[in-house]
Design a protein around this motif. Structure first.
Motif, PDB file in Angstrom:
ATOM      1  N   TYR A 250     -34.952 -36.665 -20.019  1.00  0.00           N
ATOM      2  CA  TYR A 250     -34.108 -37.277 -19.483  1.00  0.00           C
ATOM      3  C   TYR A 250     -32.696 -38.254 -20.880  1.00  0.00           C
TER       4      TYR A 250
ATOM      5  N   ARG B 107     -29.169 -36.847 -21.456  1.00  0.00           N
ATOM      6  CA  ARG B 107     -28.420 -38.423 -20.905  1.00  0.00           C
ATOM      7  C   ARG B 107     -27.858 -38.937 -21.911  1.00  0.00           C
TER       8      ARG B 107
ATOM      9  N   ASN C  16     -29.861 -31.441 -17.561  1.00  0.00           N
ATOM     10  CA  ASN C  16     -28.816 -30.868 -17.166  1.00  0.00           C
ATOM     11  C   ASN C  16     -27.715 -30.798 -16.356  1.00  0.00           C
TER      12      ASN C  16
ATOM     13  N   LYS D   5     -24.419 -35.839 -13.687  1.00  0.00           N
ATOM     14  CA  LYS D   5     -24.541 -37.325 -13.952  1.00  0.00           C
ATOM     15  C   LYS D   5     -24.129 -39.085 -13.569  1.00  0.00           C
TER      16      LYS D   5
ATOM     17  N   GLU E 118     -26.114 -42.408 -12.978  1.00  0.00           N
ATOM     18  CA  GLU E 118     -25.452 -43.208 -13.031  1.00  0.00           C
ATOM     19  C   GLU E 118     -24.362 -44.828 -11.955  1.00  0.00           C
TER      20      GLU E 118
ATOM     21  N   ARG F 260     -31.474 -48.157 -16.146  1.00  0.00           N
ATOM     22  CA  ARG F 260     -31.525 -46.679 -16.385  1.00  0.00           C
ATOM     23  C   ARG F 260     -32.890 -46.184 -16.345  1.00  0.00           C
TER      24      ARG F 260
END
Lengths: 306, 278
Positions: free
Chosen positions: B95, B99, B164, B168, B172, B181
């Motif tokens: 992670y 990120r 990946n 995202k 988010e 998070r």
């Protein structure tokens, strides 16, 4: 709006900023701790051991500089192990590649449908699914003087006597290399198969228009297209095969005498049956250096492809 | 012209299929057949294919021996704990790689990749000192810690690749709603990443299940020894009870065999993407 509120807002902002900065590191923390304790420290220790006289057994080991290296490099058994390692690794890697390419091409042919291909892929991958202990026991049985391989050779008149595959000084290194070839080719096969399926069919179509035959296709299209994968595989296989221990330990134990002694069994014996931990560490450092050099090539190759 | 060529190529293809099947399959078939023979018929000349004295004795003897059962329990226990720890640690690290951007990221990444080039045998001697110093010699802890080192690099590289591919916006969205998070990772990202997690878990299980060198060197009593060491002990112990060794080999291979058969697709995808970029 009192000054207290402003302050609170600011400190909240600041702690948020700090949290944002440290958060990625917090997620890495367990990994980094484990890597340092389990990798960095042990590598430091083994390098240190190689510069001291009898470590672990001796409470106050003495620094001896390069004496261990000197002693090792003039030790005949060490060079026998190096020579055997080269034969074992070279033979395995070359055979893995040839068998891997052949089987991958056979599986990739248009003559068998996807279902048959899947079935043969599993059958051809079989050796991959067994642990070294199982492979060792299995081949000890097949290569037994009274075992199936000898039966076959005698029946087909290829041999007049029952050969001592693993117990004869002339045959043992050949035998363990063959076992390792059997055990290791599926990685090449599977990876090359993936590579073959990635080659664009237009390349073959346009060469067919030029009237090229299968052999030409193989050397002018297939092999060049597979080259990056093959180089990666050869370097990886080299590093993996040079550290193979279990298979040799359980089939011949490095014997008869030193006929199948490779670097890993040499290191193990130095440490665990002769309690020469400094010598074992010194050989380990040499092996580590070899693998590091190959790994640097590997990483460079991978980076070059990106 | 084409017809003649096809005939020729077809013949080569099908002969190679037969040769390959025998080459890869016969030793396995022979192991399987021999596990059902009485020991006296293993080296019969000419060889016996299916014995008239077909027997499940070898299996019964393995499964009724508490010491051998113990090898299996140890292997399962060690492998499961290693899988759980590897998944937890690798999900966190991946992670972070996937990120964030931060100084030192590349160094940590290089450290992780470099593990793959370190031959386990070079670490064996310092491990012995380390394990003795930590009072872990001859324990599950010694094996679990060691295996983590070898499973983590692959697990992290593969999980990072998987994360990946996930948008995202997924995590988010949780943070916009005020969630942390950490919560976003475990409640949103992890459930979506199940296929990746499964293949990492499998690979980890296989590695832990198959390991021999450290299992041999860092344990001393059968109380903590695993299946591969058990199989080899059997070789020395009972003056070659070949049928029992074959039965134990088959029993010891079943978990990996099942994993491979059911998750072949993930495994091959993972294997090829983990080691080779094409």
């Amino acid at each position: 709006m009192t000054s207290q509120n402003v302050n609170r807002g600011r400190s909240k902002k600041r702690s948020g900023y700090l949290k944002k900065k440290t958060e990625p590191y917090l997620y890495q923390l367990p990994t980094v701790i484990l890597m340092v304790v389990l990798l960095v420290v042990p590598i430091y220790m083994v390098i240190q051991y190689s510069f001291f006289d009898n470590v672990i057994i001796n409470d106050n080991p003495v620094f001896v500089g390069f004496q261990n290296f000197q002693e090792l490099l003039t030790n005949e058994s060490f060079w026998v192990a190096v020579k055997n390692t080269l034969i074992f690794v070279g033979g395995s890697v070359i055979a893995h590649m040839i068998i891997g390419i052949t089987f991958a091409m056979v599986l990739n042919t248009k003559y068998i449908g996807p279902k048959l291909q899947a079935m043969f892929r599993v059958i051809f991958s079989l050796p991959w699914m067994f642990t070294a202990a199982v492979i060792a026991v299995l081949w000890k049985m097949l290569l037994n003087p009274n075992g199936f391989i000898n039966f076959l050779l005698v029946e087909l008149n290829l041999s007049s006597t029952n050969l001592e595959w693993l117990a004869s000084r002339d045959l043992a290194l050949f035998s363990v290399t063959m076992i390792n070839i059997w055990a290791g080719y599926p990685l090449f096969m599977i990876s090359i198969l993936a590579g073959l399926q990635g080659i664009q069919s237009q390349l073959y179509e346009s060469s067919a228009i030029d009237g090229a035959n299968h052999i030409k296709n193989f050397f002018y299209i297939t092999l060049p297209q597979l080259k990056p994968i093959l180089i990666s595989l050869i370097l990886l296989d080299f590093v993996w095969t040079i550290q193979q221990f279990a298979l040799i330990w359980m089939t011949t134990g490095g014997g008869p005498i030193d006929a199948t002694e490779i670097l890993s069994t040499f290191i193990y014996k130095q440490g665990f049956s002769e309690y020469q931990y400094a010598m074992a560490s010194t050989s380990a450092v040499i092996l580590l250096v070899i693998c590091t050099i190959v790994a640097i090539f590997y990483v460079r190759h991978q980076r070059g492809q990106e | 012209m084409v017809g003649e060529k096809k005939w020729y190529i077809k013949l080569i293809t099908f002969s190679l299929l037969v040769v390959g099947t025998i080459f890869s399959g016969f030793p396995v078939l022979w192991m399987f057949l021999n596990s059902f023979k009485p020991n006296s018929e293993i080296f019969a000349w000419p060889p016996v294919w299916i014995s008239d004295n077909f027997t499940l004795n070898a299996y019964a003897q393995i499964l009724s021996d508490p010491e051998k059962i113990r090898f299996f329990i140890n292997s399962y226990f060690v492998a499961f704990i290693v899988v759980i720890l590897t998944l937890f640690v690798s999900i966190l690290a991946s992670y972070s790689f996937s990120r964030f951007n931060y100084p030192g990221k590349k160094i940590i990444n290089t450290l992780i990749i470099s593990v793959q080039a370190v031959p386990p045998i070079t670490l064996l001697i310092p491990y012995l000192s380390l394990v003795v110093a930590l009072n872990l010699y001859n324990s599950y802890g010694a094996l679990i810690l060691t295996y983590l080192l070898f499973t983590l690099p692959y697990a992290i590289l593969m999980m990072t690749g998987y994360f990946n591919t996930l948008s995202k916006e997924l995590d988010e969205a949780v943070m916009i709603d005020g969630g942390s998070r950490f919560r976003a990772l475990w409640t949103v990202l992890v459930p979506v990443a199940v296929p990746g997690i499964v293949s990492v878990g499998m690979y980890t299980f296989m590695l832990a299940w198959n390991e021999y060198l450290f299992a041999l060197a860092l344990t001393k009593t059968t109380e903590f020894r695993t299946v591969p060491v058990g199989i080899n002990l059997l070789m020395g112990q009972h003056a070659y009870e070949w049928n029992q060794m074959m039965a134990m080999s088959i029993l010891g291979s079943i978990p990996v065999l099942l994993l491979f058969l059911f998750f072949q697709k993930y495994f091959i995808a993972g294997m090829t993407s983990g080691s080779i970029k094409s």
